[in-house]
Every structure is written in structure tokens, then in C-alpha cells.
Design a protein around this motif. Structure first.
Motif, PDB file in Angstrom:
ATOM      1  N   ARG A  58       0.836  -1.208   0.000  1.00 26.96           N
ATOM      2  CA  ARG A  58       0.000   0.000   0.000  1.00 26.96           C
ATOM      3  C   ARG A  58       0.867   1.252   0.000  1.00 26.96           C
ATOM      4  N   MET A  59       2.027   1.165   0.664  1.00 27.19           N
ATOM      5  CA  MET A  59       2.948   2.301   0.654  1.00 27.19           C
ATOM      6  C   MET A  59       3.450   2.568  -0.763  1.00 27.19           C
ATOM      7  N   LEU A  60       3.764   1.485  -1.498  1.00 25.11           N
ATOM      8  CA  LEU A  60       4.218   1.667  -2.871  1.00 25.11           C
ATOM      9  C   LEU A  60       3.122   2.259  -3.748  1.00 25.11           C
ATOM     10  N   LEU A  61       1.876   1.983  -3.410  1.00 21.32           N
ATOM     11  CA  LEU A  61       0.775   2.556  -4.190  1.00 21.32           C
ATOM     12  C   LEU A  61       0.736   4.075  -4.065  1.00 21.32           C
ATOM     13  N   GLN A  62       1.327   4.608  -2.974  1.00 17.49           N
ATOM     14  CA  GLN A  62       1.449   6.059  -2.843  1.00 17.49           C
ATOM     15  C   GLN A  62       2.385   6.623  -3.924  1.00 17.49           C
ATOM     16  N   PHE A 102       0.373  -7.577  -8.116  1.00 15.33           N
ATOM     17  CA  PHE A 102       0.860  -6.243  -8.456  1.00 15.33           C
ATOM     18  C   PHE A 102       0.019  -5.612  -9.564  1.00 15.33           C
ATOM     19  N   ARG A 103      -0.221  -6.384 -10.619  1.00 16.41           N
ATOM     20  CA  ARG A 103      -1.013  -5.853 -11.730  1.00 16.41           C
ATOM     21  C   ARG A 103      -2.438  -5.546 -11.296  1.00 16.41           C
ATOM     22  N   GLY A 104      -2.991  -6.400 -10.443  1.00 22.87           N
ATOM     23  CA  GLY A 104      -4.356  -6.180  -9.978  1.00 22.87           C
ATOM     24  C   GLY A 104      -4.517  -4.882  -9.209  1.00 22.87           C
ATOM     25  N   LEU A 105      -3.414  -4.422  -8.599  1.00 17.61           N
ATOM     26  CA  LEU A 105      -3.440  -3.171  -7.833  1.00 17.61           C
ATOM     27  C   LEU A 105      -2.993  -1.970  -8.668  1.00 17.61           C
ATOM     28  N   GLY A 106      -2.683  -2.223  -9.941  1.00 17.13           N
ATOM     29  CA  GLY A 106      -2.302  -1.113 -10.810  1.00 17.13           C
ATOM     30  C   GLY A 106      -0.825  -0.797 -10.828  1.00 17.13           C
ATOM     31  N   LEU A 107       0.017  -1.675 -10.215  1.00 22.46           N
ATOM     32  CA  LEU A 107       1.462  -1.472 -10.261  1.00 22.46           C
ATOM     33  C   LEU A 107       2.022  -2.047 -11.560  1.00 22.46           C
ATOM     34  N   TYR A 108       3.015  -1.383 -12.106  1.00 26.69           N
ATOM     35  CA  TYR A 108       3.609  -1.779 -13.381  1.00 26.69           C
ATOM     36  C   TYR A 108       4.720  -2.799 -13.135  1.00 26.69           C
ATOM     37  N   VAL A 109       4.506  -4.017 -13.614  1.00 29.07           N
ATOM     38  CA  VAL A 109       5.536  -5.064 -13.544  1.00 29.07           C
ATOM     39  C   VAL A 109       6.247  -5.083 -14.887  1.00 29.07           C
TER      40      VAL A 109
END
Length: 488
Positions: A58-62, A102-109
Motif C-alpha cells: 500500500r505504501m508503494l501505491l502512494q 501487483f497488476r491487480g493493484l495497478g502497479l507496473y511489472v
């Protein structure tokens, strides 16, 4: 009942801000080695009540628009089908799981790097699978003399042989399914290639434990040693930080031992080392977000006891050695804790002695202790589960939640068709029977609604549980310990 002792919201804000500062320090490009569990850090949530298991994610989502994820996996671990002990899945399957999360949360892998690659058959098959999913795959190779022969490492025949991982964002998080995957070497290899291309980039390390700004023998740091007893990790004062700044901080042996080599590698790559100590490399702000030290100390002491029981059972089952048990016994002495401080231990053992059969005990969120005994129909764990749900739902103890219509067919299947010698239900079978009963029994349905309240509860069994019961408790989020003895 354990009180909240960690300010999770403050952590999300301060940690992301600190990482932004580190990115700026290196001119807008940072390779961040992410140690520990990124998505499901249950150890941290146990020793820091209030820390959410997915807090680091969640911190990385910031920082979502600045972040790209690179996952490192050791090709030898793929070949050996190495398994994550906590999840029971192989490392390559966990890489797929992490990509999905990661992808499900919108993070770029952006990519996966196969480290220590030398053409292993299973690694090549895994690469084909990843590429079929649209994931770029890179290879890093064994380097003779790593990590001590810095002249060779920082050369065309060392890091120069590795593939350059194409990245496009400011913060490149290098994570992995487990230890020994090559995260640090991946970051250093990238620094070499960036420098060769005339690009400015830096390196930092994110590791939650040990907490650098707490005392060496604080229970939360001792709990980290307990968690890594099989890896021989030892907390120690960072001598480089003390020498450079006159300030006492805590690190662990592997980082301290590797630091002179890292300094030499940085000097070879960048012409200087940007850090004066292993502590300087870190960006961890967890210690600044503890709001109730007494509660953290209590929770950490409980974790040390839990790890002790886990090691004792693994030794009994032939999964672990004597050394881990001895280390944990020493840690318990150092922390001044005894197994009796885990309240469910005495309750389970007393119930077992009273009945002459295996028993189990659970501490509910409000501190009440409930027990379960072995019966003709239910194993002790199943009885405990039903008793806990009744207590949480304020139901009468003599209430029958499971209908014979649901119970009898399961028992018949077990004995008549599946070769079981006794018809007692395991925990998973009990929950299935309860869910079937809930279709016609409102009280059973109400009992099912209490299941979420079991997360974080302590449970102790007077015997080593079956893999089925252990797995069910794990899925319910229960903190399980067992006496190191078998039922038979």
C-alpha cells in the motif's frame, strides 16, 4: 486482547516521503532492493499490532506513477522446485502470483530476471510461460569470485555479461519470492550498466527488520532473530555507523559483513561510495511509527515463543535441525520469556490431561479462552473451532450447529470410500458441514459470520496437527502452535 501499537497511516505517509527523498538524492533514478515479504508480511503484523500485512504494498501505491517492479528469481531454485514454507507453493508459482497481485493493484511489472542462469531446462520453460503472459525476461549469470573479486565483478566479464534490464521509471523496486534470489546483485548489475550508459542512478535497501533505531535487544529485534533462526542471522551494532557518526544503530550480520565489499563495488562503478554504513543504505521508517512500545514488546515476546514451538515441531518432523531449536532457546533466555506466557499453552495441556485425549485452546480477541476436546464425531481442532464460533456469537454451548443431514454423508464418505479408520471430522470438513447447515439453519449461518473474528487469535494444540488442520488454521489467519509430539 492486544492493543494497536503501530500507526499504519503515519507509516504509509512517512515511508513514501522518505523514498521520494532518496530518489531525489540520486538525481531521479533509484534501484530499491525490497527485502522481506512485500504483500503478506504476517510476521510484521504480529510483532507490530496495527501494521497491516499489505502495508508495504500500500505504501508503494502512494508512489504508483513512479514505480516499476522487477522480480528476481534464482534459476537454480526453479530447477529444484523450491517451495515457500509459509504458502506451500514453488518459487516460480509465487512469481506468477506476485505479478497477478501487483497488476491487480495497478502497479507496473516491467520484467522478471532469472539470476544464476545457465540454461536450466525448467528455467527456460518458465521463461516461455512468462513471455506468453507478455512479461519480458532477462538473464543474469554466475560471476566468478562474487562478491569478493571486485575487479572482475565490475568488468565486462562480470556485470558486463548480464543483460541490461530496460527500465523507464524513477523507482525500480527489485523484489523476489524468497531469500537467495539475487536482488542485491541485480541492483548492482543495473548500476554498472546505467553508469556505462552515462546515466545517473542510485541504490537503497528496504528491510523492515531489524529495526535500526530500536535497541539491539529490544524484543521486536529479538523476534526477527527468532524468525530467521534457521538462516543464522544475528543482530548486531553497526560498527561502520558508530565509527562514522558516533550513533548506535542496529543492523544484521550479513549486511555488516558485506558492506566493505559493497563499498569497493560502488567505488569501482561510481568512483565513490554514497554511504558510510549499512544503516545509511536503508530507508526503513517503521521504528518511527510505533505508538505503544509496551504492547510491541508483549507481542514480540509472544512471537518468540511461537517461533520456538514451530522449530520444536519441525525438529520432531525431521524438517528442521537441532541448531535452530538451540538458538531459539537462547533467544528466549535473552528475552526473558517462557512458554507459559502463551496463555493458550496451559489451557490446551490442562484440557488434554483432563480428558486423556488431544485437546486445543484458543484465545479470543477479548481475551477469553475457549477449548476443544476430541470426541467421536470431531477432532479437537474441529471442536475448538465450533466452540469459538459459538462463544463469539453468544450461542448456548449445547447448541448443535451442524445438521446430521450434513454430517452423516461426510462421515460415510470418509470411512466407506476414502479408507479412513475413524469418522472424526477435520477442520475443513467441519467448515463444509457448517456451511451446508447454514442453508437451512440461521444459527449456523450466524456462526459462519463469526469466522472473520478469528484472524489473529492464538491457538495451541496438545499434539502436532495434520497438514489439513494446520492449513485451515493458516487460511483463517490464526497463530497456531503445537506441542512437539504426535497423537499416536
Amino acid at each position: 486482547m492486544v492493543k494497536l501499537a503501530f500507526d499504519n497511516d503515519k507509516y504509509l505517509q512517512t515511508q513514501s516521503a522518505h523514498i521520494r527523498e532518496r530518489i531525489a538524492q540520486f538525481g531521479g533514478k533509484l534501484y530499491l532492493e525490497f527485502g522481506g515479504k512485500l504483500y503478506d508480511d504476517n510476521h510484521a503484523s504480529r510483532v507490530l499490532p496495527g501494521f497491516q500485512p499489505d502495508s508495504k504494498l500500500r505504501m508503494l501505491l502512494q508512489l504508483k506513477d513512479q514505480v516499476e517492479m522487477v522480480i528476481a528469481i534464482n534459476a537454480d531454485d526453479i530447477e529444484k522446485n523450491k517451495v515457500r514454507g509459509d504458502l506451500g507453493i514453488t518459487y516460480d508459482r509465487d512469481v506468477i502470483r506476485l505479478i497477478d497481485v501487483f497488476r491487480g493493484l495497478g502497479l507496473y511489472v516491467s520484467s522478471v530476471v532469472l539470476t544464476r542462469f545457465h540454461g536450466q531446462a525448467l528455467a527456460k520453460a518458465f521463461q516461455a510461460r512468462l513471455e506468453g503472459l507478455g512479461i519480458r525476461v532477462y538473464h543474469h549469470f554466475d560471476i566468478a569470485g562474487y562478491p569478493s573479486n571486485t575487479a572482475h565483478i565490475v568488468s565486462e566479464e562480470g556485470f558486463g555479461k548480464n543483460d541490461y534490464i530496460e527500465t523507464t521509471r524513477e523507482l525500480v523496486v527489485v523484489t523476489a519470492p524468497g531469500p537467495g534470489s539475487g536482488k542485491l546483485a541485480t541492483c548492482l548489475s543495473q548500476l554498472y550498466h546505467e553508469h556505462e550508459r552515462g546515466n545517473t542512478a542510485g541504490y537503497a535497501k528496504f528491510e523492515t527488520f531489524p529495526i535500526w533505531n530500536l535497541p539491539l535487544n529490544h524484543p521486536v529485534n529479538l523476534a526477527y532473530e527468532a524468525a530467521t533462526a534457521d538462516l543464522n542471522d544475528v543482530n548486531m551494532i553497526d560498527p561502520f555507523h558508530l565509527d562514522a557518526y558516533g550513533v548506535t544503530t542496529v543492523n544484521y550480520n550479513r549486511d555488516v559483513e558485506a558492506f566493505p565489499v559493497l563499498v569497493a563495488i560502488f567505488e569501482k562503478i561510481l568512483g565513490h561510495c554514497p554511504y558510510k554504513s549499512p544503516t545509511d543504505m536503508g530507508v526503513n521508517m517503521v521504528g518511527n511509527c510505533i505508538v505503544d512500545d509496551d504492547t510491541v514488546r508483549f507481542a514480540s515476546r509472544q512471537e518468540i515463543i511461537r517461533r520456538y514451538y514451530v522449530a520444536m515441531c519441525e525438529q520432531k518432523q525431521g524438517k528442521g535441525g537441532d541448531e535452530a531449536v538451540r538458538r531459539l532457546e537462547l533467544l528466549m533466555k535473552k528475552a526473558g520469556v517462557t512458554p507459559g506466557e502463551r496463555r493458550v499453552v496451559g489451557a490446551a495441556l490442562d484440557r488434554a490431561e483432563e480428558t486423556g485425549n488431544p485437546a486445543a485452546a484458543m484465545e479470543l480477541p477479548d481475551g477469553r479462552i475457549v477449548t476443544g476436546k476430541t470426541t467421536d464425531l470431531l477432532g479437537a481442532s474441529s471442536a475448538l473451532l465450533l466452540n469459538a464460533l459459538k462463544t463469539l456469537g453468544s450461542m448456548p454451548d449445547d447448541l448443535h450447529l451442524i445438521s446430521p443431514v450434513a454430517l452423516d454423508p461426510i462421515q460415510h464418505l470418509k470411512v466407506a470410500h476414502l479408507g479412513n479408520r475413524n469418522p472424526r471430522l477435520h477442520t475443513d470438513e467441519t467448515l463444509i458441514a457448517l456451511s451446508i447447515s447454514a442453508a437451512t439453519n440461521p444459527m449456523a449461518e450466524y456462526a459462519m459470520e463469526q469466522l472473520s473474528k478469528l484472524r489473529g487469535c492464538d491457538v495451541h494444540s496438545s499434539v502436532i496437527l495434520s497438514a489439513v488442520d494446520e492449513r485451515t488454521f493458516k487460511r483463517l489467519g490464526v497463530n497456531l502452535t503445537c506441542e512437539p509430539r504426535y497423537e499416536g
